[in-house]
Design a protein around this motif. Structure first.
Motif: not given
Length: 172
Positions: A22-44
């Motif tokens: 419920x709090x730690x980001x360890x081991x998590x995977x995220x899909x992100x969107x940039x506001x500037x150009x709506x491009x997407x990327x993934x971070x872990x």
């Protein structure tokens, strides 16, 4: 190779929820969107403080690569830190840094919001948790000016040997 990467990432990131405690980001995977150009990327956020990621296009992620010549097995050039609901995610070989906060920890609609700063731009980003990694495509070459380019272009210079950022630690 791609199926091996997907299998090892699945083992590292497999959990009933992206934020098991419920709090730690360890081991998590995220899909992100940039506001500037709506491009997407993934971070872990790898357990132990390492990071990974890649640009997302057409439901396929092109992993960020990094110069692995100065790293030990299981070690990453990038790092993440978390203090309460605030976090910093940094990938120096691609000159990317994200600072932000986590909202709704432990919930299905958990979000990361913050600011991405790179060598070429600064943009607000919004991220949602992923339960599995999208299909892995080709890695991105690190060109001399730190802009992302496709492997087919000739003006980039691949640092050798290179590690793939979405490969599980110790799997290179």
């Amino acid at each position: 190779m791609r199926s091996f990467l997907l299998a090892t990432i699945g083992v590292v990131l497999a959990s009933p929820t992206a934020l098991a405690d419920g709090l730690s980001l360890a081991g998590s995977l995220w899909q992100c969107t940039r506001a500037s150009d709506r491009s997407q990327f993934v971070i872990t956020f790898y357990p132990g403080g390492g990071v990974g990621g890649g640009e997302l296009e057409n439901d396929e992620v092109s992993p960020y690569i990094f110069d692995a010549s100065e790293t030990k097995p299981g070690e990453w050039p990038g790092r993440w830190e978390q203090m309460g609901l605030r976090f910093t995610w940094s990938f120096p070989d691609q000159s990317i840094r994200i600072e932000g906060s986590l909202s709704g920890p432990g919930q299905a609609n958990a979000r990361l919001t913050g600011t991405e700063t790179s060598s070429v731009e600064r943009s607000a980003v919004t991220c949602t948790a992923l339960s599995k990694l999208p299909k892995i495509g080709d890695g991105l070459v690190i060109p001399k000016n730190n802009h992302f380019i496709d492997l087919d272009q000739e003006d980039g210079e691949l640092k050798v040997p290179a590690g793939v950022s979405l490969q599980a630690p110790g799997g290179r």
